[in-house]
Design a protein around this motif. Structure first.
Motif, PDB file in Angstrom:
ATOM      1  N   ASN A   1       0.797  -1.229   0.000  1.00  0.00           N
ATOM      2  CA  ASN A   1       0.000   0.000   0.000  1.00  0.00           C
ATOM      3  C   ASN A   1       0.829   1.279   0.000  1.00  0.00           C
ATOM      4  O   ASN A   1       0.486   2.236  -0.693  1.00  0.00           O
ATOM      5  CB  ASN A   1      -0.928   0.007   1.228  1.00  0.00           C
ATOM      6  N   ALA A   2       1.902   1.327   0.768  1.00  0.00           N
ATOM      7  CA  ALA A   2       2.674   2.563   0.919  1.00  0.00           C
ATOM      8  C   ALA A   2       3.260   3.052  -0.402  1.00  0.00           C
ATOM      9  O   ALA A   2       3.509   4.251  -0.575  1.00  0.00           O
ATOM     10  CB  ALA A   2       3.791   2.365   1.939  1.00  0.00           C
ATOM     11  N   GLY A   3       3.486   2.139  -1.333  1.00  0.00           N
ATOM     12  CA  GLY A   3       4.066   2.539  -2.611  1.00  0.00           C
ATOM     13  C   GLY A   3       3.187   3.463  -3.424  1.00  0.00           C
ATOM     14  O   GLY A   3       3.700   4.253  -4.244  1.00  0.00           O
ATOM     15  N   TRP A   4       1.868   3.425  -3.225  1.00  0.00           N
ATOM     16  CA  TRP A   4       0.968   4.245  -4.037  1.00  0.00           C
ATOM     17  C   TRP A   4       1.099   5.739  -3.733  1.00  0.00           C
ATOM     18  O   TRP A   4       1.350   6.531  -4.654  1.00  0.00           O
ATOM     19  CB  TRP A   4      -0.468   3.752  -3.869  1.00  0.00           C
ATOM     20  N   PRO A   5       0.950   6.175  -2.484  1.00  0.00           N
ATOM     21  CA  PRO A   5       1.167   7.604  -2.236  1.00  0.00           C
ATOM     22  C   PRO A   5       2.611   8.020  -2.448  1.00  0.00           C
ATOM     23  O   PRO A   5       2.883   9.150  -2.888  1.00  0.00           O
ATOM     24  CB  PRO A   5       0.747   7.780  -0.765  1.00  0.00           C
ATOM     25  N   GLU A   6       3.552   7.122  -2.174  1.00  0.00           N
ATOM     26  CA  GLU A   6       4.962   7.462  -2.336  1.00  0.00           C
ATOM     27  C   GLU A   6       5.310   7.661  -3.810  1.00  0.00           C
ATOM     28  O   GLU A   6       5.994   8.627  -4.174  1.00  0.00           O
ATOM     29  CB  GLU A   6       5.829   6.354  -1.733  1.00  0.00           C
ATOM     30  N   ALA A   7       4.852   6.764  -4.661  1.00  0.00           N
ATOM     31  CA  ALA A   7       5.136   6.887  -6.088  1.00  0.00           C
ATOM     32  C   ALA A   7       4.467   8.120  -6.675  1.00  0.00           C
ATOM     33  O   ALA A   7       5.039   8.811  -7.532  1.00  0.00           O
ATOM     34  CB  ALA A   7       4.670   5.625  -6.824  1.00  0.00           C
ATOM     35  N   ALA A   8       3.252   8.426  -6.220  1.00  0.00           N
ATOM     36  CA  ALA A   8       2.557   9.621  -6.704  1.00  0.00           C
ATOM     37  C   ALA A   8       3.265  10.888  -6.229  1.00  0.00           C
ATOM     38  O   ALA A   8       3.416  11.854  -6.991  1.00  0.00           O
ATOM     39  CB  ALA A   8       1.111   9.614  -6.231  1.00  0.00           C
ATOM     40  N   MET A   9       3.718  10.908  -4.974  1.00  0.00           N
ATOM     41  CA  MET A   9       4.428  12.073  -4.443  1.00  0.00           C
ATOM     42  C   MET A   9       5.742  12.286  -5.177  1.00  0.00           C
ATOM     43  O   MET A   9       6.132  13.436  -5.470  1.00  0.00           O
ATOM     44  CB  MET A   9       4.684  11.903  -2.947  1.00  0.00           C
ATOM     45  N   ALA A  10       6.435  11.193  -5.492  1.00  0.00           N
ATOM     46  CA  ALA A  10       7.707  11.320  -6.220  1.00  0.00           C
ATOM     47  C   ALA A  10       7.501  11.996  -7.559  1.00  0.00           C
ATOM     48  O   ALA A  10       8.295  12.858  -7.961  1.00  0.00           O
ATOM     49  CB  ALA A  10       8.326   9.934  -6.410  1.00  0.00           C
ATOM     50  N   ARG A  11       6.420  11.635  -8.264  1.00  0.00           N
ATOM     51  CA  ARG A  11       6.137  12.283  -9.553  1.00  0.00           C
ATOM     52  C   ARG A  11       5.680  13.728  -9.365  1.00  0.00           C
ATOM     53  O   ARG A  11       6.045  14.594 -10.152  1.00  0.00           O
ATOM     54  CB  ARG A  11       5.062  11.511 -10.312  1.00  0.00           C
ATOM     55  N   ALA A  12       4.911  13.975  -8.327  1.00  0.00           N
ATOM     56  CA  ALA A  12       4.429  15.335  -8.084  1.00  0.00           C
ATOM     57  C   ALA A  12       5.589  16.296  -7.836  1.00  0.00           C
ATOM     58  O   ALA A  12       5.550  17.459  -8.258  1.00  0.00           O
ATOM     59  CB  ALA A  12       3.478  15.350  -6.892  1.00  0.00           C
ATOM     60  N   LEU A  13       6.640  15.801  -7.164  1.00  0.00           N
ATOM     61  CA  LEU A  13       7.798  16.638  -6.835  1.00  0.00           C
ATOM     62  C   LEU A  13       8.932  16.495  -7.843  1.00  0.00           C
ATOM     63  O   LEU A  13       9.923  17.228  -7.763  1.00  0.00           O
ATOM     64  CB  LEU A  13       8.321  16.283  -5.442  1.00  0.00           C
ATOM     65  N   ASN A  14       8.799  15.512  -8.740  1.00  0.00           N
ATOM     66  CA  ASN A  14       9.858  15.200  -9.712  1.00  0.00           C
ATOM     67  C   ASN A  14      11.164  14.857  -9.002  1.00  0.00           C
ATOM     68  O   ASN A  14      12.236  15.374  -9.323  1.00  0.00           O
ATOM     69  CB  ASN A  14      10.082  16.341 -10.701  1.00  0.00           C
ATOM     70  N   VAL A  15      11.073  13.962  -8.009  1.00  0.00           N
ATOM     71  CA  VAL A  15      12.247  13.507  -7.270  1.00  0.00           C
ATOM     72  C   VAL A  15      12.241  11.985  -7.215  1.00  0.00           C
ATOM     73  O   VAL A  15      11.208  11.340  -7.418  1.00  0.00           O
ATOM     74  CB  VAL A  15      12.273  14.079  -5.833  1.00  0.00           C
ATOM     75  N   ALA A  16      13.412  11.417  -6.932  1.00  0.00           N
ATOM     76  CA  ALA A  16      13.537   9.980  -6.716  1.00  0.00           C
ATOM     77  C   ALA A  16      13.449   9.703  -5.221  1.00  0.00           C
ATOM     78  O   ALA A  16      14.053  10.416  -4.409  1.00  0.00           O
ATOM     79  CB  ALA A  16      14.862   9.468  -7.265  1.00  0.00           C
ATOM     80  N   LEU A  17      12.700   8.675  -4.854  1.00  0.00           N
ATOM     81  CA  LEU A  17      12.551   8.292  -3.457  1.00  0.00           C
ATOM     82  C   LEU A  17      12.961   6.835  -3.272  1.00  0.00           C
ATOM     83  O   LEU A  17      13.240   6.126  -4.236  1.00  0.00           O
ATOM     84  CB  LEU A  17      11.103   8.496  -2.997  1.00  0.00           C
ATOM     85  N   ALA A  18      12.942   6.402  -2.017  1.00  0.00           N
ATOM     86  CA  ALA A  18      13.277   5.020  -1.641  1.00  0.00           C
ATOM     87  C   ALA A  18      14.733   4.716  -1.973  1.00  0.00           C
ATOM     88  O   ALA A  18      15.613   5.517  -1.701  1.00  0.00           O
ATOM     89  CB  ALA A  18      12.313   4.039  -2.293  1.00  0.00           C
ATOM     90  N   GLY A  19      14.998   3.554  -2.579  1.00  0.00           N
ATOM     91  CA  GLY A  19      16.370   3.160  -2.847  1.00  0.00           C
ATOM     92  C   GLY A  19      17.029   2.520  -1.635  1.00  0.00           C
ATOM     93  O   GLY A  19      16.389   2.276  -0.601  1.00  0.00           O
ATOM     94  N   PRO A  20      18.333   2.238  -1.702  1.00  0.00           N
ATOM     95  CA  PRO A  20      19.037   1.560  -0.601  1.00  0.00           C
ATOM     96  C   PRO A  20      18.990   2.378   0.685  1.00  0.00           C
ATOM     97  O   PRO A  20      19.056   3.598   0.672  1.00  0.00           O
ATOM     98  CB  PRO A  20      20.477   1.450  -1.125  1.00  0.00           C
ATOM     99  N   ARG A  21      18.857   1.668   1.805  1.00  0.00           N
ATOM    100  CA  ARG A  21      18.930   2.314   3.115  1.00  0.00           C
ATOM    101  C   ARG A  21      19.370   1.283   4.140  1.00  0.00           C
ATOM    102  O   ARG A  21      19.364   0.072   3.864  1.00  0.00           O
ATOM    103  CB  ARG A  21      17.606   2.964   3.516  1.00  0.00           C
ATOM    104  N   SER A  22      19.747   1.750   5.323  1.00  0.00           N
ATOM    105  CA  SER A  22      20.302   0.875   6.347  1.00  0.00           C
ATOM    106  C   SER A  22      19.313   0.691   7.493  1.00  0.00           C
ATOM    107  O   SER A  22      18.720   1.656   7.977  1.00  0.00           O
ATOM    108  CB  SER A  22      21.612   1.474   6.885  1.00  0.00           C
ATOM    109  N   TYR A  23      19.156  -0.576   7.912  1.00  0.00           N
ATOM    110  CA  TYR A  23      18.379  -0.917   9.089  1.00  0.00           C
ATOM    111  C   TYR A  23      19.259  -1.755  10.016  1.00  0.00           C
ATOM    112  O   TYR A  23      19.748  -2.808   9.612  1.00  0.00           O
ATOM    113  CB  TYR A  23      17.134  -1.722   8.731  1.00  0.00           C
ATOM    114  N   HIS A  24      19.459  -1.261  11.229  1.00  0.00           N
ATOM    115  CA  HIS A  24      20.237  -1.993  12.230  1.00  0.00           C
ATOM    116  C   HIS A  24      21.609  -2.396  11.689  1.00  0.00           C
ATOM    117  O   HIS A  24      22.083  -3.501  11.922  1.00  0.00           O
ATOM    118  CB  HIS A  24      19.477  -3.235  12.701  1.00  0.00           C
TER     119      HIS A  24
END
Length: 306
Positions: A233-256
Motif C-alpha cells: 500500500n505505501a508505494g501508491w502515495p509514495e510513487a505519486a508524491m515522487a512524480r508530483a515533486l519530480n524527485v527519486a525516493l526510496a532506494g538503498p537504506r540501512s536498518y540496524h
C-alpha cells in the motif's frame, strides 16, 4: 449530526489544534493507551508455540474491543464523536514533524539527522542531506495515507467504531507487524488486516496526489513503482508524491547496520534534494487535506438535496 458533517468539523479541529502539549502532557493519548494494551498482550502471549494462532486471537480481540468501545463512545453523542475523531486524525502533527526535519536540515546535517530519526525507523547517523530529505518525504507520503486519509475514510464508512478499528489495527501493525523472527508469526494477522484496511485509502491518497499535481501521464510509472514497493500500500502515495515533486525516493537504506537494496521510486528523477523539496511535500499534504475536506463537504451538500 451526519457522519460527513462530524468528519468535516473534526478535520478542521485537527488542522487547527493538532495535538496540544498541555493536554497530552497531563493525560495519555488514546494511541498510547492502545499501544500499552498491545504491548502487554505481546509480552504475555508472544512466547512458546502456536504464535500465529495466538496472534490471530489477539488481532480479533483488539478489533472487537475497538468496535465495542467506538460504539459505546458513539452513544455519548456527536460532540464526543467529533472530538474522538479529531484526536485520531494526524494532519497537523504530521506536517509539524515533517517541517521540523526541513528546518533542522537548514541548520545543519547532524540536526537534520536527529530530527528525521524521530519519524523513521531506519539508521540515520550516516545519512547525507538527500537521504534525510528522501526519508522525510517518504514518511510524509505514507503517513498522509495512514494518519489522515485512512482514518477519515473508515470514519465515513463505519463511524467511530470503524475509525477505532482502523487505528487499533494500524497501531498493532506498527508494533508487531514485522517480518522478523520475533513477529513473523505473532504479528501476521495484524499485518495482513492492516494491509486490507489500507488497500483503498492508500490508492485514494495516490489518486488525489495525481489529480492535484496533474500527473496522469505518469500513471503507468506510478503503478509499476507501487507494485515493486516492499509494502502493498505505501508505494501508491509514495510513487505519486515522487512524480508530483519530480524527485527519486526510496532506494538503498540501512536498518540496524544492514544495507537493504530496495527499489527506487521514480529512479530517473532528481536525487540531489533537500529542505526545499520537503517543504513542497508539505504543501502537497495540505492540498490533499483541502481536497479531502472539499469532497466531504460536497458529499454532505449532495445528501441534503431533496
Amino acid at each position: 449530526m451526519s457522519t460527513a458533517l462530524m468528519l468535516a468539523v473534526a478535520m478542521v479541529l485537527d488542522a487547527v489544534l493538532g495535538e496540544p502539549d498541555w493536554l497530552w502532557s497531563r493525560i495519555r493519548h488514546p494511541a498510547v493507551m492502545i499501544g500499552n494494551v498491545i504491548g502487554a498482550l505481546d509480552r504475555r502471549l508472544n512466547t512458546g508455540t502456536s504464535k500465529r494462532l495466538k496472534g490471530v486471537g489477539v488481532t480479533l480481540l483488539l478489533s472487537l474491543g475497538a468496535v465495542v468501545l467506538g460504539t459505546v463512545l458513539g452513544w455519548l453523542g456527536p460532540v464526543v464523536e467529533v472530538l474522538c475523531c479529531a484526536v485520531l486524525l494526524a494532519q497537523k502533527s504530521l506536517v509539524t514533524h515533517v517541517r521540523n526535519v526541513a528546518e533542522a536540515l537548514r541548520v545543519s546535517l547532524p540536526d537534520g539527522r536527529r530530527m528525521v530519526a524521530r519519524v523513521v525507523s531506519r539508521d540515520t547517523s550516516a545519512m547525507d542531506e538527500a537521504q534525510v530529505a528522501r526519508s522525510a518525504i517518504e514518511s510524509a507520503s505514507e503517513n498522509l495515507s495512514d494518519g489522515v486519509i485512512a482514518p477519515a475514510f473508515w470514519f465515513l464508512i463505519g463511524g467511530l467504531p470503524g475509525l477505532l478499528l482502523y487505528k487499533t489495527v494500524n497501531t498493532a501493525d506498527s508494533m508487531i507487524g514485522y517480518r522478523n523472527e520475533k513477529y513473523a508469526e505473532f504479528g501476521w494477522a495484524a499485518a495482513r488486516l492492516d494491509d486490507l484496511l489500507n488497500l483503498v485509502p492508500a490508492r485514494l491518497t495516490g489518486l488525489m496526489i495525481m489529480v492535484l499535481s496533474n500527473s496522469f501521464a505518469r500513471w503507468r510509472g506510478i503503478v509499476e513503482d507501487a507494485r515493486r514497493h516492499i509494502s502493498p500500500n505505501a508505494g501508491w502515495p509514495e510513487a505519486a508524491m515522487a512524480r508530483a515533486l519530480n524527485v527519486a525516493l526510496a532506494g538503498p537504506r540501512s536498518y540496524h547496520g544492514q544495507i537493504r537494496h530496495l527499489a527506487w521510486v521514480n529512479e530517473a528523477a532528481r536525487k540531489d534534494i533537500g529542505p526545499h523539496e520537503i517543504e513542497r511535500a508539505i504543501a502537497m499534504l495540505w492540498q490533499v487535506w483541502a481536497l479531502t475536506l472539499g469532497l466531504v463537504i460536497a458529499g454532505l451538500a449532495l445528501s441534503l438535496i431533496p
